[in-house]
Design a protein around this motif. Structure first.
Motif, PDB file in Angstrom:
ATOM      1  N   GLU A   1      -3.301   0.422  -3.535  1.00  0.00           N
ATOM      2  CA  GLU A   1      -2.623  -0.854  -3.303  1.00  0.00           C
ATOM      3  C   GLU A   1      -2.175  -1.450  -4.620  1.00  0.00           C
ATOM      4  N   ARG A   6       0.875  -1.176   0.000  1.00  0.00           N
ATOM      5  CA  ARG A   6       0.000   0.000   0.000  1.00  0.00           C
ATOM      6  C   ARG A   6       0.910   1.223   0.000  1.00  0.00           C
ATOM      7  N   GLY A  66      -2.798   5.312  -0.154  1.00  0.00           N
ATOM      8  CA  GLY A  66      -3.945   4.425  -0.015  1.00  0.00           C
ATOM      9  C   GLY A  66      -4.098   3.445  -1.163  1.00  0.00           C
ATOM     10  N   LYS A 102       1.861   4.619   1.307  1.00  0.00           N
ATOM     11  CA  LYS A 102       1.556   5.258   2.592  1.00  0.00           C
ATOM     12  C   LYS A 102       1.795   6.764   2.598  1.00  0.00           C
ATOM     13  N   LEU A 120       1.748  -5.260   2.840  1.00  0.00           N
ATOM     14  CA  LEU A 120       0.451  -5.753   3.314  1.00  0.00           C
ATOM     15  C   LEU A 120       0.629  -7.210   3.714  1.00  0.00           C
TER      16      LEU A 120
END
Length: 155
Positions: free
Chosen positions: A106, A96, A104, A98, A141
Motif C-alpha cells: 500500500e 494498494r 498487496g 493489485k 483504498l
C-alpha cells in the motif's frame, strides 16, 4: 554489522551525479541514516556497539519491529523497479497494488513526468520511496481521513 553477526539491510538506489565534466553512477541510501536489522531484543546491544549507530527506533522504550513482509516488499521493489527517495507524505490518496510482484503493498499515488508513481511511506521513520508502476495495477483504498464537523449548539 556483519562482523558482529547482525543481519542487516541497507536499501540503496541508483543515482547519476555530474562531477567536473563527467557523470558518476553511484548507489545512495534510500532512507539516509536508517538501516534495517534483524536481531533479538536481548542481543540488541551488539547493534548499538557498532560505531556510528546512535539508537534503535523505539516507542515507549521498546524497539519497533518492521514486519518481514514489508522489508521483503521493499527489497523486491528495489530489485524490480526504478526507485528513488521522495519527500515523506503523511496524507494523500492511498492505494494498494493489485497485480505484479509488489501485489498487496500500500502507498500514496503521485504523478511525475507522465509516469505513475507510488510513494511507499514508512510511517514510523517518516521516510518514503517512489516506485514506477502502471495505473492498471493499482486500486484505490477507502478514504480514511477524518473531518471535523461543527455540531449545532444546544442552548
Amino acid at each position: 554489522m556483519a562482523r558482529r553477526s547482525v543481519e542487516s539491510f541497507l536499501p540503496l538506489y541508483h543515482s547519476v551525479r555530474n562531477w567536473k565534466n563527467r557523470q558518476a553512477h553511484i548507489e545512495l541510501p534510500l532512507f539516509p541514516s536508517y538501516l534495517f536489522i534483524r536481531i533479538s531484543l536481548a542481543e540488541r546491544i551488539r547493534a548499538l556497539e557498532v560505531p556510528g549507530v546512535v539508537h534503535i527506533v523505539s516507542f515507549g522504550g521498546m524497539p519497533v519491529a518492521v514486519p518481514d513482509e514489508q522489508v521483503e516488499s521493499l527489497r523486491m521493489a528495489l530489485q524490480l523497479r526504478r526507485s528513488e527517495p521522495y519527500p515523506y507524505l503523511a496524507a494523500g490518496r492511498r492505494i494498494r497494488i493489485k497485480a505484479g510482484p509488489l501485489q498487496g503493498l500500500e502507498g500514496v499515488v503521485v504523478r511525475h513526468n507522465s509516469h505513475t508513481r507510488i510513494i511507499v511511506s514508512v510511517d514510523f521513520i517518516q521516510r518514503s520511496s517512489s516506485v514506477e508502476l502502471w495505473p492498471e495495477d493499482l486500486e484505490s483504498l477507502p478514504d480514511t481521513t477524518r473531518t471535523i464537523q461543527k455540531l449545532p449548539r444546544r442552548d
